[in-house]
Design a protein around this motif. Structure first.
Motif, PDB file in Angstrom:
ATOM      1  N   CYS A  73       0.832  -1.192   0.000  1.00 56.58           N
ATOM      2  CA  CYS A  73       0.000   0.000   0.000  1.00 56.58           C
ATOM      3  C   CYS A  73       0.869   1.245   0.000  1.00 56.58           C
ATOM      4  CB  CYS A  73      -0.914   0.012   1.223  1.00 56.58           C
ATOM      5  SG  CYS A  73      -2.127   1.345   1.102  1.00 56.58           S
TER       6      CYS A  73
ATOM      7  N   ARG B  44      -0.490   4.503   5.003  1.00 55.34           N
ATOM      8  CA  ARG B  44      -0.339   3.816   6.293  1.00 55.34           C
ATOM      9  C   ARG B  44      -1.444   4.305   7.218  1.00 55.34           C
ATOM     10  NH1 ARG B  44       2.588   1.580   3.606  1.00 55.34           N
ATOM     11  NH2 ARG B  44       4.832   1.301   3.627  1.00 55.34           N
ATOM     12  N   CYS B  45      -2.691   4.098   6.853  1.00 54.93           N
ATOM     13  CA  CYS B  45      -3.793   4.675   7.629  1.00 54.93           C
ATOM     14  C   CYS B  45      -3.743   4.197   9.079  1.00 54.93           C
ATOM     15  CB  CYS B  45      -5.133   4.283   7.010  1.00 54.93           C
ATOM     16  SG  CYS B  45      -5.272   4.855   5.307  1.00 54.93           S
TER      17      CYS B  45
ATOM     18  N   CYS C 285      -5.535   1.035  10.183  1.00 56.29           N
ATOM     19  CA  CYS C 285      -5.336  -0.160   9.350  1.00 56.29           C
ATOM     20  C   CYS C 285      -3.946  -0.745   9.506  1.00 56.29           C
ATOM     21  CB  CYS C 285      -5.604   0.214   7.895  1.00 56.29           C
ATOM     22  SG  CYS C 285      -5.399  -1.119   6.709  1.00 56.29           S
TER      23      CYS C 285
ATOM     24  N   GLY D 282      -4.207  -4.553   0.662  1.00 54.62           N
ATOM     25  CA  GLY D 282      -3.454  -3.348   0.353  1.00 54.62           C
ATOM     26  C   GLY D 282      -4.189  -2.380  -0.572  1.00 54.62           C
TER      27      GLY D 282
ATOM     28  N   ASN E 124      -7.965   3.501  -2.210  1.00 54.45           N
ATOM     29  CA  ASN E 124      -7.838   4.806  -1.544  1.00 54.45           C
ATOM     30  C   ASN E 124      -7.972   5.946  -2.559  1.00 54.45           C
ATOM     31  OD1 ASN E 124      -5.262   5.145  -2.768  1.00 54.45           O
ATOM     32  ND2 ASN E 124      -4.223   4.224  -1.010  1.00 54.45           N
TER      33      ASN E 124
ATOM     34  N   SER F 222      -4.813  -4.577   6.014  1.00 56.56           N
ATOM     35  CA  SER F 222      -4.169  -4.335   4.719  1.00 56.56           C
ATOM     36  C   SER F 222      -3.742  -5.654   4.071  1.00 56.56           C
ATOM     37  CB  SER F 222      -2.962  -3.428   4.887  1.00 56.56           C
ATOM     38  OG  SER F 222      -1.979  -4.064   5.676  1.00 56.56           O
TER      39      SER F 222
HETATM   40 FE1  SF4 Z   1      -5.208   2.826   4.172  1.00 52.06          FE
HETATM   41 FE2  SF4 Z   1      -6.325   1.029   2.452  1.00 52.06          FE
HETATM   42 FE3  SF4 Z   1      -3.693   1.213   2.729  1.00 52.06          FE
HETATM   43 FE4  SF4 Z   1      -5.130   0.244   4.730  1.00 52.06          FE
HETATM   44  S1  SF4 Z   1      -4.888  -0.684   2.751  1.00 52.06           S
HETATM   45  S2  SF4 Z   1      -3.396   1.671   4.875  1.00 52.06           S
HETATM   46  S3  SF4 Z   1      -6.984   1.474   4.536  1.00 52.06           S
HETATM   47  S4  SF4 Z   1      -5.060   2.832   1.986  1.00 52.06           S
END
Ligand code: SF4
Ligand code: SAM
Length: 322
Positions: free
Chosen positions: A16, A19-20, A23, A63, A92, A318
């Motif tokens: 990804c 790094r929300c 999540c 991800g 995202n 993720s």
């Molecule tokens: Fe954010 Fe989606 Fe990445 Fe999780 S997988 S960190 S929710 S963008």
């Protein structure tokens, strides 16, 4: 028992570009080596077998699915699978300006875009560095590409309530469907303090107040082509809707209609469970009967009740794809 499982969530990568906070841990999670992932041809073979077992809808997730090269090729392969009646993507949104048209042309029907705040600074904090402008451009690109419906996923975190009028305004003039999702304790990261979490009831109370203050009563409406457990409302005269996924406060496990396949070929029958069936070997050997038997094994073990499962899962969100 009469449970219908017709919806597959397919995680195309565990990588990804964000790094929300709810999540992933700040340092990220170790990625699986690329060689350990299923190829798109492997995934398409699995989808064909899943159709034989009753699946008719596929959602691509991550991800972040759009960081894996050539996702439109996978969309095309799945589109060509007879028996698939819907293909969706959860993203995202940051890479949609580049890929929305190509994905639509390959056969993608619809998209869910994660957008947790309309305030640039709060968005940056929640995504640990993301740019609100970029994802707003992604929303525009999805609408322009005629992906339909376009839904906006909002995980309900502290600080959201004052933003609700702005999210309601997003649904006024365009067919955008905002869905508020309760945070789920999957994979061991995210908020730990009770004050960090909001429920469907917290947000609904604010929406009702907005209605009473002049917007008019939000009325329950049919889901805009939904495959999941959201409940939707619409303000008078608005084109879009507001939905809620009460992942923790509602008890919708009994109606669960989904299976999940991880990018490294593990079949999961519940987001809250560590129970996994390894289908990679059978898929890569193109062993039709073997894959069908493994799907049946996973279905047989599906509990349709997350309360029968305890503890944190070892894979984070993720690595499963939500
Ligand atoms: Fe954010 Fe989606 Fe990445 Fe999780 S997988 S960190 S929710 S963008
Ligand atoms: N990267 C893509 C995205 O963010 O949309 C797809 C993968 S992400 C894991 C899928 C969905 O799960 C997103 O809408 C995200 O907001 C949501 N999500 C992630 N962690 C969550 C959590 N702990 N509780 C509830 N939803 C979560």
């Amino acid at each position: 028992m009469g449970h219908k499982v017709d919806y597959l969530r397919l995680s195309v990568t565990d990588r990804c570009n964000y790094r929300c906070v709810y999540c992933m841990p700040p340092e990220g999670v170790p990625f699986k080596p690329h060689e350990s992932l299923l190829s798109y041809e492997d995934m398409a073979f699995f989808v064909e077998r899943a159709v034989e077992m009753g699946i008719s809808k596929v959602r691509l997730t991550g991800g972040e699915p759009l960081v894996r090269r050539g996702v439109s090729d996978l969309v095309g392969l799945i589109r060509a699978t007879s028996g698939i009646h819907g293909i969706s993507l959860t993203t995202n949104g940051v890479l949609l300006p580049r890929f929305a048209h190509e994905l639509k042309a390959a056969g993608l029907d619809r998209v869910n875009i994660s957008l947790d705040s309309l305030d640039p600074e709060r968005y940056r904090l929640l995504t640990r560095g993301g740019s609100l402008d970029n994802v707003l451009r992604g929303v525009e690109a999805a609408l322009r590409a005629s992906l339909d419906p376009v839904k906006i996923n909002v995980v309900m975190m502290q600080g959201l309530l004052p933003e609700l009028p702005d999210f309601v305004a997003v649904t006024r003039d365009r067919p955008l469907h905002v869905r508020f999702i309760e945070w789920m304790p999957v994979g061991g990261c995210g908020p730990r303090l009770p004050g960090d979490l909001l429920t469907k009831a917290d947000a609904m109370a604010v929406l009702e107040r907005l209605g009473a203050e002049g917007l008019g009563k939000p009325t329950p409406v049919q889901s805009p082509a939904g495959w999941g457990p959201a409940h939707y409302y619409q303000f008078p005269g608005h084109q879009g809707t507001i939905g809620f996924i009460g992942s923790m406060s509602d008890h919708f496990c009994g109606e669960c209609n989904r299976l999940r396949l991880t990018a490294d070929g593990r079949l999961k029958n519940c987001l809250f469970s560590d129970d996994e069936v390894d289908v990679k070997g059978a898929v890569q050997a193109r062993d039709r009967d073997g894959v069908l038997a493994l799907i049946q094994e996973s279905l047989d073990k599906k509990t349709f009740n997350k309360d029968l499962i305890s503890g944190w899962t070892s894979r984070g969100m993720s690595q499963v794809g939500g």
